[in-house]
Design an enzyme around this catalytic site. Structure first.
Site, short mmCIF file in Angstrom:
data_model
loop_
_atom_site.label_atom_id
_atom_site.label_comp_id
_atom_site.label_asym_id
_atom_site.label_seq_id
_atom_site.Cartn_x
_atom_site.Cartn_y
_atom_site.Cartn_z
N TYR A 13 0.83 -1.22 0.00
CA TYR A 13 0.00 0.00 0.00
C TYR A 13 0.86 1.27 0.00
O TYR A 13 0.80 2.08 -0.94
CB TYR A 13 -0.91 -0.06 1.24
CG TYR A 13 -1.72 1.17 1.51
CD1 TYR A 13 -2.43 1.82 0.51
CD2 TYR A 13 -1.81 1.67 2.82
CE1 TYR A 13 -3.19 2.94 0.80
CE2 TYR A 13 -2.57 2.78 3.10
CZ TYR A 13 -3.26 3.41 2.09
OH TYR A 13 -4.01 4.52 2.39
N SER A 76 2.99 -6.31 9.52
CA SER A 76 2.58 -5.16 10.33
C SER A 76 1.22 -5.28 11.01
O SER A 76 0.55 -4.28 11.16
CB SER A 76 2.62 -3.90 9.48
OG SER A 76 1.97 -4.08 8.26
N SER A 117 6.59 3.52 12.78
CA SER A 117 5.16 3.53 13.10
C SER A 117 4.93 4.24 14.42
O SER A 117 5.79 4.24 15.32
CB SER A 117 4.69 2.08 13.20
OG SER A 117 3.50 1.99 13.91
N TYR A 141 5.13 -6.25 17.25
CA TYR A 141 5.21 -5.42 16.04
C TYR A 141 5.84 -4.07 16.37
O TYR A 141 6.80 -3.64 15.72
CB TYR A 141 3.81 -5.24 15.44
CG TYR A 141 3.76 -4.13 14.42
CD1 TYR A 141 4.48 -4.22 13.23
CD2 TYR A 141 3.00 -2.99 14.65
CE1 TYR A 141 4.46 -3.19 12.30
CE2 TYR A 141 2.96 -1.95 13.72
CZ TYR A 141 3.69 -2.06 12.56
OH TYR A 141 3.67 -1.03 11.64
N LYS A 145 9.68 -2.19 15.25
CA LYS A 145 9.93 -0.85 14.68
C LYS A 145 10.91 -0.08 15.56
O LYS A 145 11.82 0.59 15.05
CB LYS A 145 8.60 -0.09 14.56
CG LYS A 145 7.61 -0.71 13.59
CD LYS A 145 8.13 -0.66 12.16
CE LYS A 145 7.15 -1.23 11.16
NZ LYS A 145 7.71 -1.35 9.82
N HIS A 189 -7.76 -1.66 8.28
CA HIS A 189 -7.97 -0.30 8.79
C HIS A 189 -9.44 0.08 8.68
O HIS A 189 -10.15 -0.35 7.78
CB HIS A 189 -7.13 0.70 8.00
CG HIS A 189 -5.66 0.47 8.13
ND1 HIS A 189 -4.72 1.33 7.65
CD2 HIS A 189 -4.97 -0.55 8.68
CE1 HIS A 189 -3.51 0.87 7.91
NE2 HIS A 189 -3.64 -0.29 8.52
N ILE A 206 -18.53 -0.62 14.76
CA ILE A 206 -17.52 0.26 15.37
C ILE A 206 -17.11 -0.37 16.69
O ILE A 206 -17.96 -0.77 17.50
CB ILE A 206 -18.11 1.67 15.62
CG1 ILE A 206 -18.45 2.35 14.29
CG2 ILE A 206 -17.15 2.52 16.43
CD1 ILE A 206 -19.12 3.72 14.44
N ARG A 220 -8.43 8.99 15.94
CA ARG A 220 -7.14 8.70 15.33
C ARG A 220 -6.75 9.83 14.38
O ARG A 220 -7.60 10.63 13.95
CB ARG A 220 -7.20 7.39 14.51
CG ARG A 220 -7.39 6.14 15.36
CD ARG A 220 -6.15 5.82 16.18
NE ARG A 220 -6.32 4.64 17.00
CZ ARG A 220 -6.79 4.65 18.26
NH1 ARG A 220 -7.14 5.79 18.84
NH2 ARG A 220 -6.91 3.53 18.94
#
Ligand SMILES: NC(=O)c1ccc[n+]([C@@H]2O[C@H](COP(=O)([O-])OP(=O)(O)OC[C@H]3O[C@@H](n4cnc5c(N)ncnc54)[C@H](O)[C@@H]3O)[C@@H](O)[C@H]2O)c1
Length: 322
Positions: A13, A76, A117, A141, A145, A189, A206, A220
């Site tokens: 992406y 990720s 990240s 994860y 990073k 996402h 949600i 966010r």
């Protein structure tokens, strides 16, 4: 000036957008990825279909002598990193070290732009999050990073490899002009999932509605993927033209503005229609995560231009329905 750029994870992406942006600037761009996506290759100069730490990929790096390596390749997802940390430490950390150990011996060392990240911060208690907010990654994860950032700092001191680590907040949206690059279907996402629910007319859930935020849902910081790509162009100029061999840096990339889950879903409802419900919260989701991007703006002269909710959601919608 034409530069040689290699993008690891260039069919993914973010990597595909960064590669496109470097190409549009007139550079020579080669991708390394263990998956092939034809649309990512449009106009580019080469593709290595392999692991980024494989002998063929590493010898491509040596022979091609790139000016810039954009290191996006990695695994990720937070949940799988908890269930299978070995895979994450291997794919993200061990293979990055293997690549850097080849680069350190090259006569002309490329600069590294690394996809870090916001997960390096863990669950910060105050916002906006600055680069000195303190590190507390809460998943393997996030720790991969954090480790790679530290390794890059050490490899600058020891071997003179300059680097910039970009701590992306929530990457979102799709290539805003032709809508021919974007997230693959099934992405985790929220904007991707909500748009897919809207298009397939399924009910979207949600996660959590009782957070201590304005409307009770998580907040966010969504940064358009084309703004992320632009930051990489600025970073290459910074390390190659303005301050060559100058160091190892880290910058947040976000918008300094929070958008709630409910605001996103309500926006999609108004524009495209969506059925939704509010379900239980997920463990490990902080109520709010908003970046300070002051440092990237000041040092790199970076300024997000596409990260309003209209451009983010509309570009992603066009990509999904193209
Ligand atoms: N998307 C986000 O919101 C976000 C946020 C913060 C950080 N990041 C980081 O940015 C980077 C890119 O993220 P993305 O969203 O584009 O992910 P993505 O999964 O779409 O792309 C990653 C690409 O890397 C490739 N890859 C993985 N391991 C590889 C290996 N060993 N060798 C060769 N190719 C390999 C995959 O095939 C994939 O094409 C990742 O490192 C991710 O951790 C992403």
């Amino acid at each position: 000036m034409t530069r040689k750029v290699i993008v690891t994870g260039g069919c993914g992406y973010i990597g595909s957008h960064v590669a496109r942006a470097f190409k549009q600037q007139g550079n020579q761009v080669i991708l390394i990825d263990r998956e092939y996506r034809q649309h990512a290759m449009k106009g580019l100069d080469g593709f290595v279909a392999n692991d980024y730490a494989s002998p063929v990929a590493l010898s491509t790096i040596i022979m091609h002598e790139p000016d810039v390596i954009v290191h996006c390749a990695g695994t990720s997802l937070v949940g799988p990193s908890i269930a299978n940390p070995a895979d994450y430490y291997d794919n993200n950390v061990a293979k990055t070290i293997a690549m850097l150990n080849v680069i350190k011996d090259m006569p002309k060392k490329p600069v590294i732009l690394f996809s870090s990240s916001a997960s390096v911060y863990g669950e910060p208690e105050t916002w906006p999050v600055t680069e000195s907010s303190g590190f507390n990654p809460i998943s393997p994860y996030g720790r991969t990073k954090f480790m790679i950032e530290k390794i890059l700092q050490d490899y600058f001191v020891g071997y003179g490899i300059s680097s910039i680590c970009f701590r992306y907040f929530n990457a979102a949206g799709a290539e805003p002009f032709n809508h021919d690059l974007g997230q693959e279907p099934g992405a985790t996402h929220i904007i991707a999932r909500a748009l897919e629910a809207s298009i397939s007319d399924s009910v979207f859930t949600i996660n959590g509605g009782l957070y201590p935020t304005g409307d009770g849902t998580c907040v966010r910081d969504y940064i358009h993927v084309w703004d992320l790509a632009d930051a990489h162009l600025q970073a290459a100029s910074f390390l190659l033209d303005d301050y060559p061999q100058s160091g190892s840096y880290a910058f947040n990339l976000g918008t300094e503005t929070g958008i709630s889950n409910l605001e996103i879903v309500e926006y999609i409802k108004r524009k495209h229609g969506i059925r939704y419900q509010i379900g239980p919260k997920r463990d490990g989701d902080p109520a709010e995560l908003v970046a300070s991007a002051a440092l990237a703006k000041e040092v790199l002269g970076w300024q997000p231009q596409y990260s309003d909710i209209d451009t983010i959601v509309d570009s992603a919608y066009k990509w999904y329905t193209r």
